[in-house]
Motif scaffolding. Structure first.
Motif, short mmCIF file in Angstrom:
data_model
loop_
_atom_site.label_atom_id
_atom_site.label_comp_id
_atom_site.label_asym_id
_atom_site.label_seq_id
_atom_site.Cartn_x
_atom_site.Cartn_y
_atom_site.Cartn_z
N ARG A 47 0.14 42.78 -22.49
CA ARG A 47 -1.16 42.15 -22.78
C ARG A 47 -1.05 40.69 -23.17
O ARG A 47 -2.03 39.96 -23.10
N THR A 48 0.14 40.26 -23.59
CA THR A 48 0.31 38.86 -24.00
C THR A 48 0.58 37.95 -22.81
O THR A 48 0.58 36.73 -22.97
N ILE A 49 0.81 38.52 -21.64
CA ILE A 49 1.12 37.71 -20.46
C ILE A 49 -0.17 37.35 -19.75
O ILE A 49 -0.96 38.22 -19.38
N ASP A 50 -0.40 36.04 -19.56
CA ASP A 50 -1.57 35.57 -18.82
C ASP A 50 -1.12 34.61 -17.73
O ASP A 50 0.07 34.32 -17.59
N SER A 51 -2.06 34.13 -16.93
CA SER A 51 -1.71 33.27 -15.80
C SER A 51 -0.98 31.99 -16.20
O SER A 51 0.00 31.63 -15.54
N PRO A 52 -1.40 31.28 -17.25
CA PRO A 52 -0.63 30.10 -17.64
C PRO A 52 0.81 30.43 -18.01
O PRO A 52 1.73 29.66 -17.71
N PHE A 53 1.04 31.57 -18.65
CA PHE A 53 2.40 32.00 -18.98
C PHE A 53 3.19 32.22 -17.70
O PHE A 53 4.36 31.82 -17.60
N VAL A 54 2.58 32.85 -16.70
CA VAL A 54 3.25 33.12 -15.43
C VAL A 54 3.62 31.82 -14.73
O VAL A 54 4.71 31.69 -14.18
N GLU A 86 -3.24 49.52 -19.14
CA GLU A 86 -2.73 48.60 -20.15
C GLU A 86 -3.30 47.19 -19.99
O GLU A 86 -3.38 46.44 -20.94
N LEU A 87 -3.67 46.83 -18.76
CA LEU A 87 -4.21 45.51 -18.46
C LEU A 87 -5.54 45.65 -17.75
O LEU A 87 -5.78 46.62 -17.03
N SER A 88 -6.40 44.67 -17.91
CA SER A 88 -7.67 44.69 -17.18
C SER A 88 -7.54 44.02 -15.81
O SER A 88 -8.29 44.33 -14.91
N TYR A 130 1.18 47.73 -11.93
CA TYR A 130 1.42 49.05 -12.52
C TYR A 130 0.75 49.13 -13.90
O TYR A 130 0.12 50.14 -14.23
N GLY A 131 0.87 48.09 -14.69
CA GLY A 131 0.21 48.05 -15.99
C GLY A 131 -1.30 48.13 -15.87
O GLY A 131 -1.97 48.75 -16.69
#
Length: 91
Positions: A7-14, A49-51, A43-44
């Motif tokens: 849940r802490t991973i977002d597009s800017p992080f990627v 686990e993710l939206s 998979y998440g």
């Protein structure tokens, strides 16, 4: 990334991760990491686990236009030279 909650991973992080991997390991490996991370995130999302998949929409790193192709097709002369130099058992 071991132990990092999905849940802490977002597009800017990627994007930052892609750029950091590109600096260390080059374009092909960075794009491969995007593909693997996208599978994990999908998979998440399927498990609830993710939206959404944060990797979706992050662009791959493209080959520079002035960068030579590594595996370019052989010219006819190169093909002939290779075939003429083959040992008999390989020809």
């Amino acid at each position: 990334m071991d132990g990092l909650p999905l849940r802490t991973i977002d597009s800017p992080f990627v994007v930052k991760l892609r750029d950091r991997v590109y600096g260390a390991r080059k374009r092909r490996f960075a794009n491969y990491c995007l593909a693997v991370l996208s599978v994990v995130m999908e998979y998440g999302r399927e498990c609830g686990e993710l939206s959404l998949n944060p990797v979706r929409g992050v662009r791959k790193i493209r080959r520079k236009t002035d960068e030579p192709r590594r595996n370019r097709p052989w010219t006819t002369a190169e093909r002939r030279a290779a075939l003429n130099s083959l040992p008999l058992h390989l020809a």
